[in-house]
Design a protein around this motif. Structure first.
Motif, short mmCIF file in Angstrom:
data_model
loop_
_atom_site.label_atom_id
_atom_site.label_comp_id
_atom_site.label_asym_id
_atom_site.label_seq_id
_atom_site.Cartn_x
_atom_site.Cartn_y
_atom_site.Cartn_z
N VAL A 292 8.92 15.46 -79.21
CA VAL A 292 9.22 14.87 -78.08
C VAL A 292 8.28 13.61 -77.87
O VAL A 292 7.09 13.65 -78.02
N VAL A 293 9.09 12.44 -77.30
CA VAL A 293 8.20 11.17 -77.33
C VAL A 293 8.22 11.07 -75.69
O VAL A 293 9.48 10.97 -74.95
N LEU A 294 7.27 10.82 -75.12
CA LEU A 294 6.92 10.73 -73.63
C LEU A 294 6.60 9.06 -73.40
O LEU A 294 5.52 8.57 -74.03
N TYR A 295 7.33 8.31 -72.64
CA TYR A 295 7.02 7.11 -72.28
C TYR A 295 6.72 6.96 -70.95
O TYR A 295 7.18 7.47 -69.68
N THR A 296 5.55 6.03 -70.40
CA THR A 296 5.44 6.04 -69.13
C THR A 296 4.68 4.58 -68.75
O THR A 296 4.06 3.87 -69.59
N THR A 297 5.23 4.10 -67.65
CA THR A 297 4.62 2.69 -67.27
C THR A 297 3.17 2.92 -66.52
O THR A 297 2.55 1.89 -66.68
N MET A 298 2.84 4.05 -66.08
CA MET A 298 1.43 4.36 -65.48
C MET A 298 1.29 3.38 -64.37
O MET A 298 0.40 3.22 -63.82
N GLU A 299 2.45 3.05 -63.76
CA GLU A 299 2.35 2.18 -62.48
C GLU A 299 3.23 2.61 -61.36
O GLU A 299 3.23 1.91 -60.22
N GLU A 300 3.89 3.82 -61.32
CA GLU A 300 4.38 4.36 -60.40
C GLU A 300 3.50 5.32 -59.44
O GLU A 300 3.26 6.27 -59.92
N LEU A 301 3.20 4.84 -58.22
CA LEU A 301 2.47 5.64 -57.34
C LEU A 301 3.41 6.89 -56.82
O LEU A 301 2.85 7.86 -56.47
N GLU A 302 4.62 6.62 -56.82
CA GLU A 302 5.75 7.76 -56.41
C GLU A 302 5.48 8.84 -57.59
O GLU A 302 5.75 10.13 -57.17
N TRP A 303 5.15 8.29 -58.68
CA TRP A 303 5.22 9.29 -59.92
C TRP A 303 4.15 9.28 -60.54
O TRP A 303 4.17 8.40 -61.56
N PRO A 304 2.87 9.49 -60.01
CA PRO A 304 1.67 9.05 -60.78
C PRO A 304 1.15 9.59 -62.24
O PRO A 304 0.15 10.42 -62.15
N ASP A 305 2.05 9.37 -63.27
CA ASP A 305 1.57 9.76 -64.47
C ASP A 305 0.12 9.41 -64.62
O ASP A 305 -0.17 8.16 -64.43
N PHE A 306 -0.66 10.12 -65.46
CA PHE A 306 -2.13 9.69 -65.54
C PHE A 306 -2.85 10.48 -66.67
O PHE A 306 -2.48 11.35 -66.90
N LEU A 307 -3.37 9.64 -67.55
CA LEU A 307 -4.40 9.97 -68.38
C LEU A 307 -5.86 9.98 -68.11
O LEU A 307 -6.29 8.80 -67.91
N ASP A 308 -6.49 10.99 -67.97
CA ASP A 308 -7.89 11.17 -67.85
C ASP A 308 -8.74 10.91 -69.15
O ASP A 308 -8.59 12.19 -70.00
N GLU A 309 -9.16 9.83 -69.53
CA GLU A 309 -9.59 9.71 -70.88
C GLU A 309 -10.71 10.45 -71.22
O GLU A 309 -11.28 11.01 -72.21
N GLU A 310 -11.62 10.64 -70.01
CA GLU A 310 -12.99 11.74 -70.27
C GLU A 310 -12.52 13.09 -70.51
O GLU A 310 -13.51 13.58 -71.16
N THR A 311 -11.67 13.70 -70.01
CA THR A 311 -10.98 15.09 -70.43
C THR A 311 -10.38 15.08 -71.54
O THR A 311 -10.00 16.05 -71.96
N GLY A 312 -9.14 14.19 -71.66
CA GLY A 312 -7.97 14.29 -72.39
C GLY A 312 -6.82 14.76 -71.70
O GLY A 312 -5.80 15.04 -72.47
N ILE A 313 -6.88 15.07 -70.70
CA ILE A 313 -5.96 15.67 -69.64
C ILE A 313 -4.79 14.76 -69.39
O ILE A 313 -5.20 13.65 -68.86
N PHE A 314 -3.68 14.87 -69.64
CA PHE A 314 -2.55 14.01 -69.60
C PHE A 314 -1.67 14.66 -68.27
O PHE A 314 -0.98 15.65 -68.55
N ARG A 315 -1.30 13.84 -67.36
CA ARG A 315 -0.41 14.45 -66.31
C ARG A 315 0.74 13.59 -66.29
O ARG A 315 1.03 12.34 -66.34
N TYR A 316 1.93 14.29 -66.54
CA TYR A 316 3.39 13.78 -66.39
C TYR A 316 4.28 14.32 -65.73
O TYR A 316 4.37 15.75 -65.62
N TYR A 317 5.18 13.55 -65.09
CA TYR A 317 6.21 14.11 -64.02
C TYR A 317 7.61 14.35 -64.71
O TYR A 317 7.95 13.51 -65.35
N GLY A 318 8.42 15.03 -64.59
CA GLY A 318 9.57 15.43 -64.96
C GLY A 318 10.72 14.52 -64.86
O GLY A 318 10.23 13.28 -64.10
N ASP A 319 11.66 14.64 -65.29
CA ASP A 319 12.81 13.63 -65.41
C ASP A 319 13.85 13.90 -64.23
O ASP A 319 14.85 13.12 -64.16
N ASN A 320 13.61 14.70 -63.27
CA ASN A 320 14.30 14.81 -62.17
C ASN A 320 13.78 13.98 -60.69
O ASN A 320 12.99 14.38 -60.02
N ARG A 321 13.91 12.67 -61.08
CA ARG A 321 13.12 11.67 -59.98
C ARG A 321 14.03 11.17 -58.82
O ARG A 321 13.43 10.32 -58.30
#
Length: 400
Positions: free
Chosen positions: A60-89
């Motif tokens: 699976v390929v996930l693509y994000t702009t990392m710019e949507e405050l409504e759907w705040p996908d986010f990578l914490d580089e210090e921990t390696g944790i990536f938060r991603y919101y599903g496709d029912n937006r």
């Protein structure tokens, strides 16, 4: 490292490399469909089926702009944790009834993770973010879940409202895996589709460990930050639960901004129990209030007295569009006496100039913004379900 558009069909995957788009000014400029065999040309959630079983995913390929405050996908580089919101937006569909079927796949994958397999049927996730134009940055190879996030919190369904219409979506957590100095070979991408049973032979070693041990085998790519001024997005960053809690706080104190001061001291004390004895000071003309307290450093034994360091706190209950500026920060700095430090806490963010002045001039100021408040509430088990009870108790204690 930049990978040119005409090299994509033969390129390997390298963490943080930028894969360039084309110049034809149409959908074919999109790089992912050339970089990944059988991959589509649009959408944030792109899944590719296995040749031996179309009901199972090769990757699976996930693509994000990392710019949507409504759907705040986010990578914490210090921990390696990536938060991603599903496709029912958007409203109008059930939680797992989406065009790309992304949320349904999330349910299946996290169910396998939580029920201990079969791990070999969990597809690898490849995470990309927007850079400039059609260019994309490869953030890394990801596995679902994280050892520091409990299984009941790594895939959470929540409600949102848009245009007075309610609907549900998923908040999912992944871990960017530490591939170290290994590139991710293109041959593995092909094997995942056309020779899945033998695909582990060409897989990165960190993926082999995940397939062998599941959650226990997750090795995160952790990259400690070099100190920089956090931007507005960083300072406002939070999950949906945290964002909603912050909105409740702002609304609660919208007609009584001075009341936020007591709330702020409680948040700071919950963050670190060594903060004690906060006392509110008189109201100021700008609508804010201050507090004076202590930070206690205790000796290891019981014989010696602790060290108590004075601190001055200033609280700003602001909307996300209204940041703390130089004037507000300068006022706090001017009030710090010798051997004191300051705390600026806001439900919003600190603007770039004010933040840079604190860092560059070495002022002893602890800055807490919306992202920190959300984290403290979460760590203190304060959620939307009990927010009003907590705020009521804070207000009652302040009135005494």
């Amino acid at each position: 490292m930049d990978i040119e558009y005409n090299q994509l069909k033969n390129a390997d995957l390298i963490v943080d490399a930028i894969y360039e788009g084309g110049t034809a000014n149409n959908i074919s400029d999109e790089p992912l469909h050339l970089l990944f065999p059988k991959c589509g040309t649009s959408g944030g959630f792109r899944k590719v089926s296995r040749a031996d079983d179309k009901t199972k995913m090769a990757y699976v390929v996930l693509y994000t702009t990392m710019e949507e405050l409504e759907w705040p996908d986010f990578l914490d580089e210090e921990t390696g944790i990536f938060r991603y919101y599903g496709d029912n937006r958007k409203p109008g569909r059930k939680l797992n009834d989406t065009k790309q079927g992304g949320n349904k796949l999330l349910e299946q994958i996290f169910a396998m993770l939580h029920s201990f397999g079969p791990y070999e049927d969990i597809p690898p996730f490849f995470i990309f973010s927007k850079t400039f134009g059609r260019d994309m940055r490869f953030l890394g190879l990801a596995a679902p879940g994280n050892g520091n996030i409990s299984p009941d919190r790594d895939l959470v369904a929540f409600w949102r409202t848009i245009d007075n219409k309610r609907f549900q979506n998923y908040e999912a957590y992944y871990t960017i895996l530490d591939t170290r100095d290994e590139v991710i070979p293109r041959q593995w991408l092909k094997d995942l589709i056309f020779d899945h049973e033998a695909s582990l032979k060409s897989a990165p070693s960190v993926w082999k460990k995940f397939i062998s041990k599941g959650r226990e085998g997750i090795e995160a790519l952790k990259a400690p930050r070099i100190i920089r001024t956090p931007n507005k997005y960083d300072q406002l960053q939070s999950d949906i639960e945290g964002t909603t809690c912050l909105e409740i706080i702002r609304d609660h104190y919208s007609k009584n901004p001075q009341g936020f001061e007591a709330c702020a001291t409680d948040i700071v004390s919950k963050m670190d129990s060594n903060f004690i004895d906060f006392n509110l000071t008189r109201p100021w003309r700008d609508g804010g209030r201050d507090a004076i307290g202590y930070y206690v450093v205790r000796a290891a034994g019981k014989a010696n007295y602790p060290l108590k360091i004075d601190c001055a706190l200033e609280a700003k209950c602001y909307s996300p569009q209204n940041g703390v500026g130089v004037r507000q920060m300068s006022r706090l700095i001017s009030r710090i006496r010798y051997r004191q430090f300051g705390i600026m806490i806001t439900t919003s963010y600190v603007d770039k100039q004010a933040y840079e002045e604190v860092l560059e001039d070495g002022h002893p100021i602890l800055i807490l913004t919306a992202t920190d408040i959300a984290a403290v509430l979460r760590n203190s088990s304060i959620y939307t379900s009990n927010m009003y009870d907590w705020l009521e108790s804070v207000d009652m204690n302040n009135a005494m």
